[in-house]
Design a protein around this motif. Structure first.
Motif, short mmCIF file in Angstrom:
data_model
loop_
_atom_site.label_atom_id
_atom_site.label_comp_id
_atom_site.label_asym_id
_atom_site.label_seq_id
_atom_site.Cartn_x
_atom_site.Cartn_y
_atom_site.Cartn_z
N PHE A 287 32.72 8.91 21.27
CA PHE A 287 33.64 9.99 21.62
C PHE A 287 34.58 9.51 22.72
N PHE A 288 35.84 9.83 22.58
CA PHE A 288 36.83 9.54 23.63
C PHE A 288 37.26 10.87 24.25
N ILE A 289 37.16 10.96 25.59
CA ILE A 289 37.58 12.17 26.30
C ILE A 289 38.50 11.76 27.45
N LYS A 290 39.19 12.72 28.01
CA LYS A 290 39.99 12.43 29.20
C LYS A 290 39.06 12.07 30.35
N ASN A 291 39.58 11.37 31.33
CA ASN A 291 38.75 10.92 32.45
C ASN A 291 38.27 12.10 33.29
N VAL A 292 36.93 12.27 33.32
CA VAL A 292 36.33 13.38 34.09
C VAL A 292 35.27 12.89 35.06
N GLY A 293 34.90 11.60 35.02
CA GLY A 293 33.84 11.09 35.86
C GLY A 293 32.53 11.02 35.10
N GLN A 294 31.66 10.12 35.55
CA GLN A 294 30.45 9.81 34.78
C GLN A 294 29.50 10.99 34.63
N GLY A 295 29.38 11.84 35.67
CA GLY A 295 28.48 12.98 35.57
C GLY A 295 28.90 13.93 34.48
N PHE A 296 30.19 14.27 34.44
CA PHE A 296 30.69 15.20 33.43
C PHE A 296 30.75 14.55 32.05
N ALA A 297 30.95 13.23 32.01
CA ALA A 297 30.90 12.53 30.72
C ALA A 297 29.49 12.60 30.13
N ARG A 298 28.48 12.51 30.99
CA ARG A 298 27.10 12.67 30.52
C ARG A 298 26.88 14.08 29.99
N ASN A 299 27.43 15.08 30.67
CA ASN A 299 27.31 16.46 30.19
C ASN A 299 27.89 16.60 28.79
N PHE A 300 29.04 15.98 28.57
CA PHE A 300 29.67 16.02 27.24
C PHE A 300 28.73 15.41 26.21
N GLU B 230 33.47 7.58 25.97
CA GLU B 230 34.56 6.82 26.61
C GLU B 230 35.31 7.77 27.54
N ASP B 231 35.19 7.51 28.84
CA ASP B 231 35.67 8.44 29.86
C ASP B 231 37.12 8.16 30.25
N GLY B 232 38.03 8.34 29.26
CA GLY B 232 39.46 8.16 29.53
C GLY B 232 39.87 6.73 29.81
N SER B 233 39.17 5.76 29.22
CA SER B 233 39.44 4.35 29.50
C SER B 233 40.79 3.91 28.94
N VAL C 71 31.15 5.33 29.64
CA VAL C 71 31.76 4.02 29.85
C VAL C 71 33.21 4.20 30.28
N TYR C 72 33.62 3.36 31.23
CA TYR C 72 35.00 3.43 31.72
C TYR C 72 35.54 2.01 31.91
N ASN C 73 36.43 1.62 31.01
CA ASN C 73 37.12 0.32 31.08
C ASN C 73 36.16 -0.87 31.13
#
Length: 323
Positions: free
Chosen positions: A60-73, A37-40, A9-11
């Motif tokens: 989980f909150f992570i820095k913005n990496v894009g949806q593909g890499f957020a799914r990997n996380f 949460e992709d760096g929102s 999710v992003y914003n």
């Protein structure tokens, strides 16, 4: 635990509530929910707290990496046997997980993709976008109405695969450029069984404006060429049809300006197609308003996709020459 549902999710905190509400009502309940949460800047953590007692939800909150890499996380944190991915603007019918598990077991699936649809309470514009992206007259039904389900290339808003697939082929290799199609092709090449599961559909509540819809369609055309860098077979003749569509109406305009009679023939073909789109969309959605809007969304989508594919092919050609 069988399912791990992973949602980048992003914003978009307002969308998560509707998605979690629909998951809470699922007939099949053996699942966890992992929200990344992709760096929102506008987070959904407060909303998720309301579901801690109703769902097995992990945030989980992570820095913005894009949806593909957020799914990997999310997959790295998952505990289930089978991973399911939804976009945050999806609403899940209550029988989704029950139908999906049955399909996985009955058809011996390692992976799946499912279609999207418009719910009855969606706006006329949302229904028109859904029509233009799923109808036979616009996309040939490649987003969920295929006669050969084994040929389907899953889309990230509604797809999934087993933990074994992830452990074998890895996750997404791009953050947001047709990373779902690339992974679909890669896991098929590795021998895994991916099919379309038509009954595992989602309601896709797209928040597009006219501009964002055209921008998205343009990027889809470019992304198809991007995937062909990894899988040359990903770019086939059918994907150039929107470019021919774009070229055709541009020729018609040129012929009109040059006072050439050929424009009448071309305009006639486009007129017939637009009429068919209007009638088909109006009948499907039982709304003349949706039918009228579908004329514009369908025309714009094909033109923007065609332009995106042409420009990406042009760039790729010159990059290969320079290389």
């Amino acid at each position: 635990m069988f399912f791990s549902i992973i949602i980048p999710v992003y914003n978009r905190p307002q969308e998560i509530k509707m998605l979690l509400d629909s998951l809470q009502l699922q007939e099949y309940q053996d699942f966890e929910v992992i929200i990344v949460e992709d760096g929102s800047a506008f987070t959904c953590d407060d909303c998720i707290l309301n579901y801690k007692n109703q769902l097995d939800v992990h945030y989980f909150f992570i820095k913005n990496v894009g949806q593909g890499f957020a799914r990997n996380f999310g997959m790295e944190k998952a505990k289930g046997e089978y991973f399911v991915f939804f976009d945050s603007d999806c609403i899940i019918p209550l029988g989704y997980l029950k139908s999906l598990k049955k399909a996985i077991k009955d058809r011996n699936l390692d992976a799946h993709g499912g279609p999207d649809a418009a719910a009855s309470d969606f706006s006329a514009f949302q229904k028109a976008i859904n029509y233009s992206m799923t109808a036979f007259l616009t996309t040939g039904g490649i987003r969920g109405k295929m006669k050969a389900p084994e040929k389907y290339q899953a889309r990230g808003y509604n797809m999934g695969f087993s933990k074994k697939v992830f452990d074998t082929v890895g996750g997404f290799i791009d953050p947001n450029r047709a990373e779902d199609i690339e992974l679909s092709l890669r896991l098929k090449k590795a021998g895994f069984h991916l099919e379309l599961v038509e009954e595992a559909y989602v309601y896709h509540r797209r928040r597009n404006s006219w501009k964002s819809f055209l921008d998205q369609s343009y990027s889809f055309g470019q992304n198809r060429v991007h995937v062909s860098r990894f899988h040359p077979e990903a770019l086939q003749f059918i994907h150039f049809m929107p470019s021919f569509f774009l070229g055709g109406w541009m020729l018609a305009v040129l012929f009109l300006l040059l006072a050439m009679s050929l424009y009448k023939w071309l305009m006639g073909l486009y007129g017939i197609w637009l009429l068919l789109v209007f009638l088909d969309a109006s009948i499907q959605e039982k709304s003349i308003k949706v039918g009228l809007l579908s004329i514009f969304t369908s025309f714009g989508q094909l033109s923007a996709y065609g332009l995106g594919l042409i420009t990406a092919c042009w760039s790729k050609t010159f990059q290969e020459k320079d290389g």
